[in-house]
Design an enzyme around this catalytic site. Sequence first.
Site, PDB file in Angstrom:
ATOM      1  N   PHE A 126       0.852  -1.185   0.000  1.00  0.00           N
ATOM      2  CA  PHE A 126       0.000   0.000   0.000  1.00  0.00           C
ATOM      3  C   PHE A 126       0.893   1.243   0.000  1.00  0.00           C
ATOM      4  O   PHE A 126       1.906   1.284   0.702  1.00  0.00           O
ATOM      5  CB  PHE A 126      -0.923  -0.002   1.221  1.00  0.00           C
ATOM      6  CG  PHE A 126      -1.996   1.038   1.145  1.00  0.00           C
ATOM      7  CD1 PHE A 126      -3.131   0.817   0.386  1.00  0.00           C
ATOM      8  CD2 PHE A 126      -1.849   2.243   1.793  1.00  0.00           C
ATOM      9  CE1 PHE A 126      -4.123   1.792   0.286  1.00  0.00           C
ATOM     10  CE2 PHE A 126      -2.827   3.227   1.701  1.00  0.00           C
ATOM     11  CZ  PHE A 126      -3.964   2.999   0.939  1.00  0.00           C
ATOM     12  N   ASP A 198       2.003  -4.597   9.066  1.00  0.00           N
ATOM     13  CA  ASP A 198       0.872  -3.704   8.814  1.00  0.00           C
ATOM     14  C   ASP A 198      -0.391  -4.564   8.835  1.00  0.00           C
ATOM     15  O   ASP A 198      -0.569  -5.455   7.993  1.00  0.00           O
ATOM     16  CB  ASP A 198       1.051  -3.022   7.453  1.00  0.00           C
ATOM     17  CG  ASP A 198      -0.075  -2.055   7.116  1.00  0.00           C
ATOM     18  OD1 ASP A 198      -1.216  -2.241   7.614  1.00  0.00           O
ATOM     19  OD2 ASP A 198       0.153  -1.134   6.319  1.00  0.00           O
ATOM     20  N   TYR A 223     -10.742   1.980  10.943  1.00  0.00           N
ATOM     21  CA  TYR A 223     -11.952   2.417  10.235  1.00  0.00           C
ATOM     22  C   TYR A 223     -12.450   1.399   9.219  1.00  0.00           C
ATOM     23  O   TYR A 223     -13.491   1.607   8.607  1.00  0.00           O
ATOM     24  CB  TYR A 223     -11.723   3.771   9.547  1.00  0.00           C
ATOM     25  CG  TYR A 223     -10.496   3.864   8.680  1.00  0.00           C
ATOM     26  CD1 TYR A 223     -10.477   3.339   7.392  1.00  0.00           C
ATOM     27  CD2 TYR A 223      -9.347   4.477   9.159  1.00  0.00           C
ATOM     28  CE1 TYR A 223      -9.349   3.425   6.605  1.00  0.00           C
ATOM     29  CE2 TYR A 223      -8.212   4.573   8.378  1.00  0.00           C
ATOM     30  CZ  TYR A 223      -8.216   4.045   7.095  1.00  0.00           C
ATOM     31  OH  TYR A 223      -7.091   4.129   6.318  1.00  0.00           O
ATOM     32  N   ARG A 371     -12.468  -5.090  -6.061  1.00  0.00           N
ATOM     33  CA  ARG A 371     -12.349  -5.612  -4.694  1.00  0.00           C
ATOM     34  C   ARG A 371     -13.718  -5.692  -4.024  1.00  0.00           C
ATOM     35  O   ARG A 371     -14.521  -4.756  -4.109  1.00  0.00           O
ATOM     36  CB  ARG A 371     -11.466  -4.716  -3.830  1.00  0.00           C
ATOM     37  CG  ARG A 371     -10.022  -4.656  -4.189  1.00  0.00           C
ATOM     38  CD  ARG A 371      -9.202  -4.058  -3.044  1.00  0.00           C
ATOM     39  NE  ARG A 371      -9.879  -2.947  -2.375  1.00  0.00           N
ATOM     40  CZ  ARG A 371      -9.487  -2.397  -1.247  1.00  0.00           C
ATOM     41  NH1 ARG A 371      -8.416  -2.849  -0.623  1.00  0.00           N
ATOM     42  NH2 ARG A 371     -10.132  -1.373  -0.705  1.00  0.00           N
TER      43      ARG A 371
END
Length: 412
Positions: A126, A198, A223, A371
């Site tokens: 990412f 991560d 989140y 996704r």
Amino acid sequence: MTPTTREECAALDAADPLAALREEFVLPEGVIYLDGNSLGALPRSTPGRVADMIEREWGQDLIRSWNDAGWWDQPRTLGAKVAPLVGADPDEVIVGDGTSANLFKCLVAALRLSGRTVVLGEAGNFPTDLYVTEGAAALTGAEQRRVDPDGPALAEELARGDIGVLLLSHVDYRSGVLRDMAGITRLAHEHGALVIWDLCHSVGAVPIDLSGLDVDFAVGCTYKYLNGGPGAPAFLYAARRHHAVAEQPLSGWHGHARPFDFTPDYEPSPGVSRFLSGSQPLVADAALEAGLDVWAKADMALVRAKSLAMTDLFVSRAASVGLATITPAAHERRGSQVALLQPEEGAGYPIVQALIERGVIGDFRAPDVMRFGFTPLYLRYVDVHDAAAHLVEVVESGEWRSARFRRRSQVT
């Protein structure tokens, strides 16, 4: 056995031990939400918890709430609630700042501990992980290398014996590949490297055992699967063995051993609090607390079993219309999302937009990945069945070819 009819899916829902938790969330009518791996749904208790924080704790009690409402200890209080979800002890996790800041703290601290000057990361990680590593390497004079973590190059790089820190994502954000945390951590330690994981796409999606697997550091956001709300604060894990010696670079007041002594020189807290910096976003903390309180009612083993069953169902239907699944078929290699490719170049984005118009919300990641996230606390088997049916219709009918579905929005 993977269900084949809507009736079989409804029977699974009726027997689902997690079914009651769906009522804990606000779910818009006519929407099948398959994007909880990007932003989790709103818990019903969140508005009331946030309102109480604003109206009573702030509005009425004012500054007294730093003591009376526990504001000062919120990073540790929330960290203790995250800890069971990542297999850590309560005093090894804090909540505060964002993933990028926490990652920077861990990278610099780990480099200082390792005594080496090479950070090994993954090609295609990412962007935050790549960019923050670049910045940390530039500031510390470290060398940054990148490899494919799912091939032989990872072991080859570690075997060189000069890697100080290894940074990997537990679940790949594009493909949904789940990495072997136990094996990779063990291998890195055998070659003298410290490990940072991560957990942004794995916390709340797969079982995690940071302490049991001897992980050094980890970061993650709240989140997505944890339903903390947009912009919710992130968390940081530091193994207790590093607490007395780790030196993070953002040495702020909240990380001081005795902040209310107001001494001119910095003395880090003896525990994980040394990774704190400044004041935390307490309104956002209140929203996150509501989400974590829902998660306290969930059994992670049941969550994982349901996740795998739902992704099996979706993959089987997607294959029927020629969509390639880049998410691994093997359960031990799969997170809680399904990533699909359409053989026709440039088809991914408009297919996702056509599904969104039908009320099936997934997302798109360049260059051409569709996704779909599966969140067992509030997603039903019939939802998965119906979403897959819409996907089949969109692909077979060609409705995604309409020009309106090709107009790019800023957020994909």
